[in-house]
Write a protein that holds these residues in place. Structure first.
Motif, PDB file in Angstrom:
ATOM      1  N   SER A  27     -17.831  15.752  25.424  1.00  0.00           N
ATOM      2  CA  SER A  27     -17.448  14.770  26.497  1.00  0.00           C
ATOM      3  C   SER A  27     -17.906  13.499  26.030  1.00  0.00           C
ATOM      4  CB  SER A  27     -17.966  15.261  27.854  1.00  0.00           C
ATOM      5  OG  SER A  27     -19.373  15.071  27.986  1.00  0.00           O
ATOM      6  N   PHE A  28     -17.243  12.484  26.275  1.00  0.00           N
ATOM      7  CA  PHE A  28     -17.589  11.094  25.965  1.00  0.00           C
ATOM      8  C   PHE A  28     -17.056  10.085  26.770  1.00  0.00           C
ATOM      9  CE2 PHE A  28     -14.141  12.378  23.396  1.00  0.00           C
ATOM     10  CZ  PHE A  28     -13.236  11.363  23.352  1.00  0.00           C
ATOM     11  N   THR A  29     -17.636   8.862  26.895  1.00  0.00           N
ATOM     12  CA  THR A  29     -16.753   7.704  27.754  1.00  0.00           C
ATOM     13  C   THR A  29     -15.823   6.985  26.637  1.00  0.00           C
ATOM     14  OG1 THR A  29     -18.500   6.232  27.120  1.00  0.00           O
ATOM     15  CG2 THR A  29     -18.764   7.389  29.141  1.00  0.00           C
ATOM     16  N   LEU A  53     -14.225   2.135  32.556  1.00  0.00           N
ATOM     17  CA  LEU A  53     -14.624   3.477  31.988  1.00  0.00           C
ATOM     18  C   LEU A  53     -13.831   4.700  32.646  1.00  0.00           C
ATOM     19  CD1 LEU A  53     -18.323   4.549  31.846  1.00  0.00           C
ATOM     20  CD2 LEU A  53     -16.896   5.855  33.259  1.00  0.00           C
ATOM     21  N   ASN A  54     -13.851   5.764  31.783  1.00  0.00           N
ATOM     22  CA  ASN A  54     -13.368   6.948  32.017  1.00  0.00           C
ATOM     23  C   ASN A  54     -13.985   7.891  31.113  1.00  0.00           C
ATOM     24  OD1 ASN A  54     -11.892   8.724  33.507  1.00  0.00           O
ATOM     25  ND2 ASN A  54      -9.912   7.674  33.430  1.00  0.00           N
ATOM     26  N   PHE A  55     -13.689   9.257  31.561  1.00  0.00           N
ATOM     27  CA  PHE A  55     -14.462  10.355  31.082  1.00  0.00           C
ATOM     28  C   PHE A  55     -13.440  11.373  30.174  1.00  0.00           C
ATOM     29  CE2 PHE A  55     -16.998   9.648  34.637  1.00  0.00           C
ATOM     30  CZ  PHE A  55     -18.228   9.065  34.066  1.00  0.00           C
ATOM     31  N   ALA A  56     -13.508  11.637  28.848  1.00  0.00           N
ATOM     32  CA  ALA A  56     -12.998  12.590  28.339  1.00  0.00           C
ATOM     33  C   ALA A  56     -13.688  13.686  27.867  1.00  0.00           C
ATOM     34  CB  ALA A  56     -12.525  11.702  26.663  1.00  0.00           C
ATOM     35  N   GLN A  57     -13.035  14.810  28.077  1.00  0.00           N
ATOM     36  CA  GLN A  57     -13.497  16.254  27.401  1.00  0.00           C
ATOM     37  C   GLN A  57     -12.567  17.149  26.916  1.00  0.00           C
ATOM     38  OE1 GLN A  57     -14.550  17.940  31.707  1.00  0.00           O
ATOM     39  NE2 GLN A  57     -16.736  17.590  31.296  1.00  0.00           N
ATOM     40  N   PHE A  58     -13.250  17.882  25.818  1.00  0.00           N
ATOM     41  CA  PHE A  58     -12.246  18.726  25.358  1.00  0.00           C
ATOM     42  C   PHE A  58     -13.279  20.211  24.679  1.00  0.00           C
ATOM     43  CE2 PHE A  58     -14.318  15.867  22.269  1.00  0.00           C
ATOM     44  CZ  PHE A  58     -14.363  16.723  21.147  1.00  0.00           C
ATOM     45  N   GLU A  59     -12.300  21.276  24.406  1.00  0.00           N
ATOM     46  CA  GLU A  59     -13.102  22.520  23.955  1.00  0.00           C
ATOM     47  C   GLU A  59     -13.629  22.214  22.713  1.00  0.00           C
ATOM     48  OE1 GLU A  59     -13.754  25.331  25.656  1.00  0.00           O
ATOM     49  OE2 GLU A  59     -12.879  24.497  27.595  1.00  0.00           O
ATOM     50  N   TRP A  60     -14.666  22.761  22.329  1.00  0.00           N
ATOM     51  CA  TRP A  60     -15.410  22.712  20.972  1.00  0.00           C
ATOM     52  C   TRP A  60     -14.526  23.280  20.002  1.00  0.00           C
ATOM     53  CZ3 TRP A  60     -19.889  20.483  19.506  1.00  0.00           C
ATOM     54  CH2 TRP A  60     -20.431  21.067  18.124  1.00  0.00           C
ATOM     55  N   SER A  61     -14.583  23.068  18.634  1.00  0.00           N
ATOM     56  CA  SER A  61     -14.251  23.640  17.506  1.00  0.00           C
ATOM     57  C   SER A  61     -15.318  23.493  16.448  1.00  0.00           C
ATOM     58  CB  SER A  61     -12.998  23.013  17.156  1.00  0.00           C
ATOM     59  OG  SER A  61     -12.513  23.545  15.890  1.00  0.00           O
ATOM     60  N   ASP A  62     -15.319  24.496  15.599  1.00  0.00           N
ATOM     61  CA  ASP A  62     -16.274  24.674  14.598  1.00  0.00           C
ATOM     62  C   ASP A  62     -15.577  23.746  13.533  1.00  0.00           C
ATOM     63  OD1 ASP A  62     -18.599  25.842  15.669  1.00  0.00           O
ATOM     64  OD2 ASP A  62     -17.516  27.681  15.479  1.00  0.00           O
ATOM     65  N   ASP A  63     -14.321  23.831  13.474  1.00  0.00           N
ATOM     66  CA  ASP A  63     -13.724  22.974  12.317  1.00  0.00           C
ATOM     67  C   ASP A  63     -13.603  21.504  12.607  1.00  0.00           C
ATOM     68  OD1 ASP A  63     -11.618  23.300   9.872  1.00  0.00           O
ATOM     69  OD2 ASP A  63     -10.680  22.147  11.407  1.00  0.00           O
ATOM     70  N   VAL A  66     -23.492  17.366  26.686  1.00  0.00           N
ATOM     71  CA  VAL A  66     -24.450  16.129  26.368  1.00  0.00           C
ATOM     72  C   VAL A  66     -23.891  14.914  26.790  1.00  0.00           C
ATOM     73  CG1 VAL A  66     -25.864  14.625  24.478  1.00  0.00           C
ATOM     74  CG2 VAL A  66     -25.826  17.516  24.637  1.00  0.00           C
ATOM     75  N   PHE A  67     -24.339  14.154  27.622  1.00  0.00           N
ATOM     76  CA  PHE A  67     -23.497  12.993  27.975  1.00  0.00           C
ATOM     77  C   PHE A  67     -23.445  11.892  26.792  1.00  0.00           C
ATOM     78  CE2 PHE A  67     -25.254  14.171  32.364  1.00  0.00           C
ATOM     79  CZ  PHE A  67     -23.999  14.866  32.853  1.00  0.00           C
ATOM     80  N   ILE A  68     -22.376  11.575  26.289  1.00  0.00           N
ATOM     81  CA  ILE A  68     -22.200  10.791  25.222  1.00  0.00           C
ATOM     82  C   ILE A  68     -21.574   9.191  25.539  1.00  0.00           C
ATOM     83  CG2 ILE A  68     -21.241  10.466  23.129  1.00  0.00           C
ATOM     84  CD1 ILE A  68     -23.151  12.608  22.399  1.00  0.00           C
ATOM     85  N   THR A  69     -22.131   8.131  25.305  1.00  0.00           N
ATOM     86  CA  THR A  69     -21.397   7.166  25.234  1.00  0.00           C
ATOM     87  C   THR A  69     -21.364   6.250  24.064  1.00  0.00           C
ATOM     88  OG1 THR A  69     -20.805   4.987  26.945  1.00  0.00           O
ATOM     89  CG2 THR A  69     -23.122   5.709  26.301  1.00  0.00           C
TER      90      THR A  69
END
Length: 213
Positions: free
Chosen positions: A80-82, A90-100, A137-140
């Motif tokens: 997730s990140f801003t 400001l807004n928040f973006a989230q997505f599913e993890w990928s190892d690639d 982990v909160f990322i900006t």
């Protein structure tokens, strides 16, 4: 939980404090991965995001969280990140993890586009359970500023168990390096300054591995 058992006395000391947060802002020195990103057609922010999140999983001390008064260890992350929208809000973006790495970047770009297109605050995170929220982990990123300090917000002053990380404007450095202001906030019961040093080393190593793959 060998680590937390070993640090139990440190954890209990810091956790009793009104604010057990450790905050460090420093110049992060990295290999200049931007030319490689350009050649590969990859967005530098998202490549660095991947390196940072992989590094937080690699340093054991960053895997610990608190839920309902109990310490738990995470084994995955929800990236997730801003972002900012068309009104520079400001807004928040989230997505599913990928190892690639390429898939990770593609998912991050899609999440950024979706969150940036919203006028209202993206409240998708509210659908997460308290346990799921610990997989963050909160990322900006503040790419316009060469900042020297930052105060990360916390929902509860006494519970900064989800680490907060921020970085700022890239600066060219000698010998094919770059530097940027980098800030880490974490629960001092889990994380000391040495572990933030380890985090910085792992981020550089992840970027080097990307470029050598």
């Amino acid at each position: 939980m060998q680590l937390i058992d070993r640090r139990r006395d440190r954890f209990e000391m810091f956790d009793r404090m009104d604010s057990p947060a450790l905050n460090l802002t420093f110049n992060l020195d990295l290999p200049d991965f931007r030319p490689w990103c350009k050649a590969q057609g990859l967005a530098p922010f998202h490549v660095l995001l991947c390196a940072v999140l992989r590094a937080t999983l690699a340093v054991e001390n960053f895997r610990y969280r608190i839920l309902d008064g109990e310490v738990l260890r995470i084994d995955r992350l929800m990236p997730s990140f801003t972002v900012i929208n068309q009104h520079n809000d400001l807004n928040f973006a989230q997505f599913e993890w990928s190892d690639d790495l390429r898939e990770f970047v593609a998912r991050g770009l899609a999440a950024r586009a979706a969150a940036s297109a919203m006028v209202e605050l993206n409240l998708a995170y509210q659908a997460m359970t308290p346990r799921q929220a610990r997989d963050q982990v909160f990322i900006t990123c503040i790419p316009w500023l060469d900042f020297t300090s930052i105060q990360h917000p916390t929902a509860t002053l006494g519970a900064p168990d989800i680490p907060s990380i921020a970085w700022g404007k890239f600066r060219d450095a000698p010998n094919g390096r770059l530097q940027l202001p980098f800030s880490v906030q974490a629960h001092h019961g889990f994380v000391d300054g040495f572990h933030i040093h380890q985090l910085a080393q792992h981020i550089a190593a992840e970027l080097t591995a990307f470029m050598q793959a």
